[in-house]
Design an enzyme around this catalytic site. Structure first.
Site, mmCIF file in Angstrom:
data_model
loop_
_atom_site.group_PDB
_atom_site.id
_atom_site.type_symbol
_atom_site.label_atom_id
_atom_site.label_comp_id
_atom_site.label_asym_id
_atom_site.label_seq_id
_atom_site.Cartn_x
_atom_site.Cartn_y
_atom_site.Cartn_z
ATOM 1 C CG HIS A 31 1.063 7.011 4.252
ATOM 2 N ND1 HIS A 31 1.514 6.200 3.218
ATOM 3 C CD2 HIS A 31 -0.218 6.626 4.476
ATOM 4 C CE1 HIS A 31 0.549 5.390 2.848
ATOM 5 N NE2 HIS A 31 -0.509 5.617 3.587
ATOM 6 C CG ASP A 73 -3.925 6.805 2.353
ATOM 7 O OD1 ASP A 73 -3.457 5.655 2.358
ATOM 8 O OD2 ASP A 73 -4.800 7.190 3.153
ATOM 9 C CG HIS A 89 -1.659 1.283 1.418
ATOM 10 N ND1 HIS A 89 -2.555 1.808 0.510
ATOM 11 C CD2 HIS A 89 -1.590 2.180 2.454
ATOM 12 C CE1 HIS A 89 -3.011 2.974 0.969
ATOM 13 N NE2 HIS A 89 -2.439 3.219 2.136
ATOM 14 C CD GLU A 104 -3.497 5.558 10.675
ATOM 15 O OE1 GLU A 104 -4.478 4.876 10.336
ATOM 16 O OE2 GLU A 104 -3.142 6.596 10.075
ATOM 17 C CG ASP A 105 -1.635 1.254 10.518
ATOM 18 O OD1 ASP A 105 -2.516 1.578 11.343
ATOM 19 O OD2 ASP A 105 -1.770 1.396 9.287
#
Length: 746
Positions: free
Chosen positions: A129, A194, A105, A133-134
């Site tokens: 990016h 995105d 991704h 967050e992950d």
């Protein structure tokens, strides 16, 4: 990037599950030039093998490096290598719902940006990016390894946690992202890329989740892509949303495109060949391309025109090297072919607010079909496709070549619409208000420019009024706005502005001025609406009084006239008495030693003379007379409507001339904005000019405009022009004139 090219690794097309087994989403149109698309399955295998040797560029980012070097041949690829190594190791073991390694991704998002010409810093942040967050990567780590710019971009696109924000997580994430975009527009570039990749692979989601994501994309991200000028992303997002939210219309449009592609004749190709011949004969170097319309564009044209013909499925694009060549091409096409002049638009001289520049025209064929033509330079075309992305790092000093080409271009780092959005979002009281207002604001997809008297400009959405202009220029100080002049003429605050208008906003002097609830009906910008609503919410007593009280009257009172100059003024709206009937006369002001009225001499011995009250003639007006009962003669101004009426009735005129007496009585009408102390200031100005008020009427205000009618006596009619000038010079008074008699039947 075209919407019909779907991710080969996804289980099916990006539409509802009911269509998932229907085969390829879009037909292969022979004229459409296909873009190379990244093979996510191959990237997945490369990612599973882990990073390459320390100084060697990993195979998985070969496509990215190739696309990046196509736009930036001298780019340093080392930051991309290090970013990929960190992203791959952080996401290792994570899988997407489509079954691919998660690293595919960020790689796909970065490739989208690289193809559009994004610079290295943006691509580095794009690869990272989702890490904060992950994964366990922190913003401090990103700063240490890649610098503050990359850290800021990554932070800007990192979502807020639902655990902390609950239902407000999505609107607050967008608010955070927009604030970050206000400081660096590259944040939104990454977010758009995105979302595009997520939309391409949305087919694995439940239909209801597809619809929810598609609606947010339609309402928020597509308008943002339009405003940032990133047409390549906007058009593909539109097609993907179209397929999800309107599958039947999408299928019908698909069939129209298939049918047109199967036709043997091609009017676009024929017209393109004719244009190439014309430009070659004129010795103009130009490239003529066929630009097929995307699905949503075909759908819109079909709804507008009904049955489509071959030329409706695309447009012709002419690319040249210099700005002057654009106009040369235009001249040749309009001379040698048949132009549709009404379709011409010059967006080179006046670029759109999203940096778009091009000449638009249309050519008529002998069979009646009309071909739309776009003419632009190669640089304009790059900006038209990629918008702010094509500008590279907008914060770096421009090269000499860029400075020469773009020296007069508006600074893209903070476009006007974004500044306005950032201003009103601060005043939004809660996430729900922000979210709904954001969607309303972005739905206004056209912008106008109006000019201030000092030469400055205001950017406003199409349909904006003088109320919106006031709050755009003065913020909450616009509560004191009492009117406007548009192109030099007085206008109400509800007046809708047009592109290119000049607007002068007239402000009251009272710091306690309050907005009217009625302004909400004419406020179209979020900044204006939120400011008015916030004032009404913090002043409930005044707001309630505005709702309950009848229309306020500014009828003059005897005390106001007697106290001229003592600061008397109409009371605030909440304290004013009930309205008097419009036109109800005010009390006559008593006077002593009143001068005699102007003397008129009639050609009828022994007749008494009366000056008509309907037109109040004074020297040196041109006058005429008519005999009335009792042997009197009434004197009228020759332009009085009563003169025409009596002439048509067969009444004989009586000759009249002015005598030696200079004193006169005259009726004046003043138009003003309502403001405190106006009556006192106006009557004081009249008194200083030697005028004595005989009677006065002040009509109830309408949209803050007030009409005053004064009958005054002057010792000398020659003083009348000076009196009228003095009245016009009173702040808030915009016009003064002689009373105009009513026309017959009025």
């Amino acid at each position: 990037m075209s919407a019909e090219a779907t991710n080969p690794a996804t289980p099916g097309p990006v539409v509802s599950s009911a269509q998932a087994a229907s085969g390829p989403l879009t037909p292969t149109v022979p004229r459409r030039k296909a873009r190379p698309r990244i093979d996510l399955r191959r990237l997945g295998r490369a990612a599973l093998l882990g990073p390459a040797a320390r100084d060697r560029l990993p195979d998985a980012i070969g496509h990215v490096a190739e696309a990046h070097r196509a736009h930036h041949p001298d780019a340093d690829l080392e930051p991309l290598r290090r970013a990929y190594v960190l992203a791959e190791s952080s996401h290792r073991g994570q899988m997407r719902k489509s079954g691919e390694p998660y690293i595919t991704h960020p790689l796909a998002v970065t490739l989208i940006l690289a193809e559009l010409g994004a610079e290295t810093t943006t691509l580095t942040a794009s690869l990272l990016h989702d890490t904060v967050e992950d994964t366990d990567v922190t913003l401090d780590q990103v700063r240490e390894q890649f610098g503050e710019e990359v850290r800021f971009l990554v932070d800007g696109v990192t979502k807020l946690e639902k655990v902390d924000y609950g239902a407000a997580a999505e609107p607050e994430t967008f608010r955070k992202m927009l604030v970050a975009t206000g400081n660096d527009v590259r944040v939104m570039s990454i977010k758009l890329a995105d979302r595009l990749h997520n939309m391409r692979t949305l087919g694995v989601m439940r239909p209801e989740k597809q619809a929810r994501i598609a609606k947010v994309t339609r309402d928020v991200l597509i308008p943002l892509a339009e405003r940032l000028g990133v047409q390549a992303l906007k058009t593909e997002l539109e097609d993907l949303v179209f397929a999800i939210l309107l599958p039947e219309e999408y299928q019908h449009t698909r069939e129209l495109i298939v049918d047109n592609a199967s036709r043997s004749d091609d009017p676009l190709a024929e017209t393109a060949d004719e244009m190439r011949t014309v430009l070659r004969d004129a010795d103009i170097q130009a490239e003529v391309l066929i630009r097929p319309r995307h699905f949503v564009s075909v759908h819109r044209v079909a709804r507008k025109r009904g049955r489509l013909r071959g030329a409706d499925f695309g447009r012709l694009l002419v690319l040249v090297n210099e700005d002057a060549d654009c106009y040369g091409v235009l001249g040749e096409l309009h001379t040698c072919m048949t132009p549709v002049v009404s379709e011409f638009k010059d967006f080179i001289a006046v670029p759109k607010f999203n940096l778009y520049q091009s000449l638009h025209t249309a050519l008529a064929r002998e069979d009646g079909q009309v071909t739309e033509v776009l003419i632009r330079t190669h640089q304009m075309h790059q900006v038209a496709e990629a918008g702010v992305i094509a500008l590279g790092n907008p914060y770096a000093p421009p090269s000499e070549e860029q400075a020469a080409a773009d020296g007069e271009r508006v600074d893209p780092t903070r476009p006007g619409w974004l500044s306005r959005l950032l201003d009103w979002q601060e005043a939004a009281p809660d996430p729900d208000t922000f979210w709904s207002t954001l969607r309303e604001d972005l739905a206004q997809d056209r912008e106008i420019t109006v000019f201030r008297p000092d030469g400055g400009t205001l950017g406003l959405p199409e349909g904006a009024t003088c109320v919106d202009a006031a709050y755009a220029q003065y913020g909450e100080d616009a509560h004191a706005c009492i009117g406007a002049r548009v192109n030099g003429r007085l206008a109400t605050l509800s007046t809708v502005l047009r592109d290119g208008d000049t607007v002068q906003l007239l402000m009251g002097q009272d710091p306690a001025s309050e907005p009217s609830r009625e302004w909400l009906e004419h406020a179209h910008t979020p900044g204006a609406r939120i400011a008015i609503q916030r004032w009404l919410a913090t002043h409930p007593a005044s707001a309630a009084a505005q709702e309950e009280a009848p229309a306020p009257s500014l009828q003059a009172s005897e005390a106001a006239f007697r106290s001229a100059g003592e600061g008397l003024s109409p009371r605030p709206a909440a304290d004013r008495p009930a309205a008097a009937h419009a036109g109800e006369p005010g009390p006559a002001v008593p006077s002593v030693d009143r001068p005699a009225a102007a003397e008129a001499v009639v050609d009828q011995p022994g007749a008494s003379v009366r000056l008509a009250g309907c037109c109040t003639p004074v020297p040196p007006d041109e006058v005429t007379g008519f005999a009335v009962r009792g042997g009197a003669v009434t004197v009228h101004r020759v332009e009085c409507a009563a003169v025409a009426r009596m002439k048509s009735a067969g009444r004989a005129e009586v000759g009249v001339r002015w005598g030696d007496t200079t004193a006169c009585r005259v009726t004046l009408v003043a138009e003003s904005f309502g403001r405190p102390h106006l009556l006192a200031d106006l009557t004081e100005a009249m008194a200083l000019e030697g005028a004595e008020i005989v009677s006065a009427t002040v009509e109830p205000p309408s949209e803050q405009r007030v009409r005053h009618t004064y009958t005054v006596e002057l010792p000398d009619a020659a003083h009348l022009p000076a009196l009228m000038r003095a009245m016009r010079n009173v702040p808030g008074v915009y016009d003064v004139g002689r009373a105009q008699p009513q026309t017959p039947g009025a």
